[in-house]
Design an enzyme around this catalytic site. Structure first.
Site, PDB file in Angstrom:
ATOM      1  N   ASP A  54       0.844  -1.198   0.000  1.00 59.18           N
ATOM      2  CA  ASP A  54       0.000   0.000   0.000  1.00 59.18           C
ATOM      3  C   ASP A  54       0.878   1.246   0.000  1.00 59.18           C
ATOM      4  O   ASP A  54       1.428   1.620   1.034  1.00 59.18           O
ATOM      5  CB  ASP A  54      -0.916  -0.020   1.226  1.00 59.18           C
ATOM      6  CG  ASP A  54      -1.809   1.209   1.318  1.00 59.18           C
ATOM      7  OD1 ASP A  54      -1.816   2.019   0.362  1.00 59.18           O
ATOM      8  OD2 ASP A  54      -2.492   1.363   2.341  1.00 59.18           O
ATOM      9  N   GLU A 133      31.894   7.056   3.455  1.00 60.95           N
ATOM     10  CA  GLU A 133      32.552   6.943   4.766  1.00 60.95           C
ATOM     11  C   GLU A 133      31.548   7.327   5.856  1.00 60.95           C
ATOM     12  O   GLU A 133      31.624   8.409   6.444  1.00 60.95           O
ATOM     13  CB  GLU A 133      33.781   7.861   4.819  1.00 60.95           C
ATOM     14  CG  GLU A 133      34.842   7.546   3.769  1.00 60.95           C
ATOM     15  CD  GLU A 133      35.989   8.550   3.762  1.00 60.95           C
ATOM     16  OE1 GLU A 133      36.023   9.416   4.672  1.00 60.95           O
ATOM     17  OE2 GLU A 133      36.834   8.487   2.856  1.00 60.95           O
ATOM     18  N   GLU A 135      29.696   7.680   9.375  1.00 62.51           N
ATOM     19  CA  GLU A 135      30.024   7.689  10.806  1.00 62.51           C
ATOM     20  C   GLU A 135      28.740   7.526  11.617  1.00 62.51           C
ATOM     21  O   GLU A 135      27.646   7.869  11.147  1.00 62.51           O
ATOM     22  CB  GLU A 135      30.718   8.997  11.179  1.00 62.51           C
ATOM     23  CG  GLU A 135      32.051   9.204  10.457  1.00 62.51           C
ATOM     24  CD  GLU A 135      32.618  10.603  10.625  1.00 62.51           C
ATOM     25  OE1 GLU A 135      33.823  10.784  10.334  1.00 62.51           O
ATOM     26  OE2 GLU A 135      31.876  11.511  11.034  1.00 62.51           O
ATOM     27  N   GLU A 190      36.189   7.178  16.001  1.00 62.33           N
ATOM     28  CA  GLU A 190      36.328   8.520  15.432  1.00 62.33           C
ATOM     29  C   GLU A 190      36.723   9.528  16.519  1.00 62.33           C
ATOM     30  O   GLU A 190      37.011   9.169  17.649  1.00 62.33           O
ATOM     31  CB  GLU A 190      35.024   8.938  14.739  1.00 62.33           C
ATOM     32  CG  GLU A 190      35.059   8.801  13.222  1.00 62.33           C
ATOM     33  CD  GLU A 190      36.060   9.744  12.563  1.00 62.33           C
ATOM     34  OE1 GLU A 190      36.416  10.773  13.174  1.00 62.33           O
ATOM     35  OE2 GLU A 190      36.497   9.444  11.435  1.00 62.33           O
ATOM     36  N   GLU A 197      33.543   4.830  12.866  1.00 59.80           N
ATOM     37  CA  GLU A 197      33.486   4.838  11.403  1.00 59.80           C
ATOM     38  C   GLU A 197      33.918   3.476  10.884  1.00 59.80           C
ATOM     39  O   GLU A 197      34.894   2.890  11.366  1.00 59.80           O
ATOM     40  CB  GLU A 197      34.395   5.922  10.818  1.00 59.80           C
ATOM     41  CG  GLU A 197      34.393   5.966   9.284  1.00 59.80           C
ATOM     42  CD  GLU A 197      35.251   7.088   8.715  1.00 59.80           C
ATOM     43  OE1 GLU A 197      35.923   6.854   7.694  1.00 59.80           O
ATOM     44  OE2 GLU A 197      35.249   8.191   9.306  1.00 59.80           O
ATOM     45  N   HIS A 246      31.362  11.304   4.176  1.00 62.82           N
ATOM     46  CA  HIS A 246      32.112  11.780   3.020  1.00 62.82           C
ATOM     47  C   HIS A 246      31.837  10.874   1.835  1.00 62.82           C
ATOM     48  O   HIS A 246      31.793   9.644   1.966  1.00 62.82           O
ATOM     49  CB  HIS A 246      33.611  11.788   3.319  1.00 62.82           C
ATOM     50  CG  HIS A 246      33.991  12.693   4.449  1.00 62.82           C
ATOM     51  ND1 HIS A 246      35.237  12.668   5.031  1.00 62.82           N
ATOM     52  CD2 HIS A 246      33.289  13.648   5.111  1.00 62.82           C
ATOM     53  CE1 HIS A 246      35.283  13.577   6.005  1.00 62.82           C
ATOM     54  NE2 HIS A 246      34.108  14.167   6.074  1.00 62.82           N
ATOM     55  N   ARG A 320      42.022  19.873   4.111  1.00 62.72           N
ATOM     56  CA  ARG A 320      40.755  19.274   4.515  1.00 62.72           C
ATOM     57  C   ARG A 320      39.714  20.299   4.986  1.00 62.72           C
ATOM     58  O   ARG A 320      38.639  19.903   5.438  1.00 62.72           O
ATOM     59  CB  ARG A 320      40.990  18.247   5.640  1.00 62.72           C
ATOM     60  CG  ARG A 320      41.759  17.016   5.173  1.00 62.72           C
ATOM     61  CD  ARG A 320      42.084  16.074   6.317  1.00 62.72           C
ATOM     62  NE  ARG A 320      42.848  14.929   5.862  1.00 62.72           N
ATOM     63  CZ  ARG A 320      42.325  13.760   5.498  1.00 62.72           C
ATOM     64  NH1 ARG A 320      41.026  13.595   5.538  1.00 62.72           N
ATOM     65  NH2 ARG A 320      43.094  12.776   5.097  1.00 62.72           N
ATOM     66  N   GLU A 337      36.213  14.089  -3.378  1.00 62.36           N
ATOM     67  CA  GLU A 337      35.573  13.788  -2.096  1.00 62.36           C
ATOM     68  C   GLU A 337      34.736  14.973  -1.637  1.00 62.36           C
ATOM     69  O   GLU A 337      35.267  16.045  -1.327  1.00 62.36           O
ATOM     70  CB  GLU A 337      36.638  13.468  -1.043  1.00 62.36           C
ATOM     71  CG  GLU A 337      36.045  13.147   0.322  1.00 62.36           C
ATOM     72  CD  GLU A 337      37.113  13.045   1.416  1.00 62.36           C
ATOM     73  OE1 GLU A 337      37.194  11.985   2.041  1.00 62.36           O
ATOM     74  OE2 GLU A 337      37.843  14.025   1.619  1.00 62.36           O
ATOM     75  N   ARG A 339      32.672  16.511   1.276  1.00 62.16           N
ATOM     76  CA  ARG A 339      32.788  16.282   2.719  1.00 62.16           C
ATOM     77  C   ARG A 339      31.588  16.782   3.534  1.00 62.16           C
ATOM     78  O   ARG A 339      31.538  16.595   4.743  1.00 62.16           O
ATOM     79  CB  ARG A 339      34.061  16.957   3.219  1.00 62.16           C
ATOM     80  CG  ARG A 339      35.323  16.414   2.557  1.00 62.16           C
ATOM     81  CD  ARG A 339      36.559  17.256   2.878  1.00 62.16           C
ATOM     82  NE  ARG A 339      36.850  17.323   4.299  1.00 62.16           N
ATOM     83  CZ  ARG A 339      37.429  16.347   5.002  1.00 62.16           C
ATOM     84  NH1 ARG A 339      37.773  15.231   4.405  1.00 62.16           N
ATOM     85  NH2 ARG A 339      37.664  16.498   6.285  1.00 62.16           N
TER      86      ARG A 339
END
Length: 448
Positions: A54, A133, A135, A190, A197, A246, A320, A337, A339
C-alpha cells in the site's frame, strides 16, 4: 556475478530461509520492508514481480485512491542475513517500485538514481563509482530499552581497547558485513567519544547506495544485540564533532578508464578536463543542493566552524578545510571527495543530484575556480570574500530556499520527489521553528 531466480530458490531450501524481507527506501531515506513467508507460493509471486504493498501508507509516495504499488526485486541484491533464530534464517531483496501499469514509480529514490545513470550513459560514460565513509554514534540504553545520550567509552580518534569499550560491537559489525559480502577497508573509533566509522570498498553507485542502507540496518541490529543504540543522526550531542558521510566519487569511460585522471594535466594535479568540469558543476550547485546532502534540522548543528565539518564552498588537494577535496591517490583511484554529506541523507537522492550536477559541469564546460590550499577556518570574513568563498546554508530553512532556485537539482530529483521532499521538509522546519527549546528557557525566562 548475476543471481538468478533458480539460485534464490536453491538457497532458500539450503539455508532454511523462512522469511523474506522485500526492502525499499522512502523519500526521507528510511529503509522500509514488507516481510513475507518464504513459501514456494510467495516466492513465485515475488520472483514474477507481483508482490504488492500500500503506497499510501508511505510518506511522500501516493494518495489513497492510487495506492497499489508493485515491488520489483533486484535479484542481484539477494542476501541471507547472518542472523536468525530457531524458526530459520531471514533473507532480503532490495526492490524497485513500479505502478500497476508496469511503469517505474517516479517517487522511488532508487529508480530516480537509475534515471541519472541513464543520462550519464547518454553523455558517454560507463559507470559512476562511490566510496562512502559513514560515521555513527553508539549510546547506552535505559532500563526501558530507550536510547540515552550516555556513551559507553571514552575513546578518541583511532584509540584501541580497553579505552574503546565498543570495540567488540564494532568488530562484530565488521564480521557480519564481511559475511554479507562487504569488503570492509577500515574500522576505527572517530574523534568524538562514542563515535565510530567503518569504511567499505567503493562500488558502482547503485550498489554502493544499496550497501549504505544495508550497512545502517546491520549497525543498528548488532548494536542492539550488545545493549547499545546506534544512531546516524548528524549531531546528537552538543560540544563534540557530528557524524558525516564523506562521498568519494569517480567517473569511468566506456573503455573502463578513470575519466578523472590525466597524468599530463598542465595544472600539475594529474586531473582530467572532465574532472575539472565535473568539479565546476559540483561547485556551482553546492549551495543549492545542500538540502539534499543535509536534510534535517539537526544537520546544520554539524555544519558549524570548529568541529572539522566543511562550512565553506571551496575545493583543494590535501587541504581538509574546504567542501571538496581531491585525495592524493591517482590513476584508477583518482576521485573527488565531497565532505559535507551527513548520514541522514537519502543516498539515492544525494548521488543522483551529485551526478547530475557534475554532468552539468561537463556538458556546459563549467570551469572550477582555483583551489584554496590554506586553512579556510583561519581566514577572516574579508579574506574569504576576497577569494570568492561563500558559506553553506546555515539552516534547513535557508537550504530549502536555495533548492527552489536550482533547475538542475530539481530535475535530478524529478517533480514528484522534489515536491514531496520540499513539502515534508517545510513541515519539519515549521515544527522546529515553533518549538520552545530548553536553551531559550535558560537564557530568557529570568532575564525578561
Amino acid at each position: 556475478m548475476t543471481i538468478t531466480a533458480a539460485d534464490i530458490r536453491r538457497e532458500v531450501k539450503e539455508k532454511n530461509v523462512t522469511f523474506l524481507r522485500l526492502m525499499f527506501t522512502d523519500i526521507q531515506g528510511i529503509m522500509k520492508n514488507v516481510e513475507i513467508p518464504a513459501t514456494d507460493e510467495q516466492l513465485d509471486k515475488v520472483l514474477s514481480n507481483k508482490a504488492m504493498f500500500d503506497g499510501s501508507s508511505i510518506e511522500g509516495f501516493v494518495r489513497i485512491n492510487e495506492s497499489d504499488m508493485f515491488l520489483y526485486p533486484d535479484l542481484n541484491t539477494w542476501i541471507v542475513f547472518p542472523w536468525g533464530d530457531e524458526n530459520g534464517a531471514v533473507a532480503g531483496l532490495i526492490c524497485d517500485i513500479y505502478t500497476p501499469e508496469g511503469e517505474p514509480f517516479p517517487g522511488d529514490p532508487r529508480g530516480n538514481l537509475k534515471k541519472a545513470l541513464k543520462h550519464m550513459e547518454e553523455v558517454g560514460y560507463k559507470s559512476f563509482n562511490l566510496g562512502p565513509e559513514p560515521e555513527f554514534f553508539l549510546f547506552k540504553m535505559n532500563e526501558k530499552g530507550e536510547p540515552t545520550l550516555e556513551v559507553n567509552d571514552k575513546g578518541g580518534y583511532f584509540d584501541l581497547a580497553p579505552t574503546d569499550l565498543a570495540d567488540n560491537t564494532r568488530r562484530e559489525i565488521v564480521n557480519v558485513l564481511t559475511k554479507m559480502g562487504f569488503e570492509v577497508e577500515a574500522s576505527h573509533h572517530e574523534v568524538a567519544v562514542g563515535q565510530h566509522e567503518i569504511d567499505f570498498k567503493y562500488d558502482d553507485v547503485l550498489k554502493a547506495c544499496d550497501n549504505i542502507q544495508l550497512f545502517k540496518l546491520v549497525v543498528k541490529t548488532i548494536a542492539r544485540k550488545h545493549g547499545l543504540y546506534a544512531t546516524f543522526m548528524a549531531k546528537p550531542k552538543f560540544g563534540i564533532n557530528g557524524s558525516g558521510m564523506h562521498c568519494n566519487m569517480s567517473l569511468f569511460n566506456k573503455d573502463g578508464k578513470n575519466a578523472f585522471y590525466d597524468e599530463n594535466d598542465p595544472k600539475g594535479m594529474q586531473l582530467s578536463q572532465d574532472a575539472y568540469y565535473f568539479l565546476g558543476g559540483l561547485m556551482k550547485h553546492a549551495y543549492n543542493f545542500t538540502a539534499i546532502m543535509n536534510p534535517t534540522v539537526n544537520s546544520y548543528k554539524r555544519l558549524v566552524p570548529g568541529y572539522e565539518a566543511p562550512v565553506y564552498v571551496a575545493w583543494a588537494g590535501r587541504n581538509r578545510s574546504p567542501l571538496i577535496r581531491v585525495p592524493a591517490s591517482r590513476g584508477m583511484g583518482t576521485r573527488l571527495e565531497l565532505r559535507s554529506v551527513d548520514p541522514t541523507a537519502n543516498p539515492y537522492l544525494a548521488l543522483a543530484v551529485l551526478l547530475q550536477s557534475g554532468l552539468d559541469g561537463i556538458e556546459n564546460k563549467i570551469e572550477a575556480p582555483a583551489p584554496v590550499e590554506t586553512n579556510i577556518y583561519a581566514m577572516t570574513v574579508e579574506e574569504r570574500e576576497a577569494e570568492g568563498i561563500i558559506d553553506l546554508p546555515s539552516t534547513l530553512h535557508n537550504a530549502l530556499k536555495a533548492l527552489q532556485t536550482d533547475d538542475v537539482v530539481k530535475s535530478a530529483l524529478g517533480s514528484h520527489i522534489y515536491i514531496n521532499f520540499l513539502e515534508a521538509k517545510r513541515i519539519e522546519w515549521a515544527s522546529y521553528a515553533s518549538y520552545v527549546s530548553q536553551w531559550e528557557i535558560e537564557n530568557y525566562l529570568d532575564a525578561y
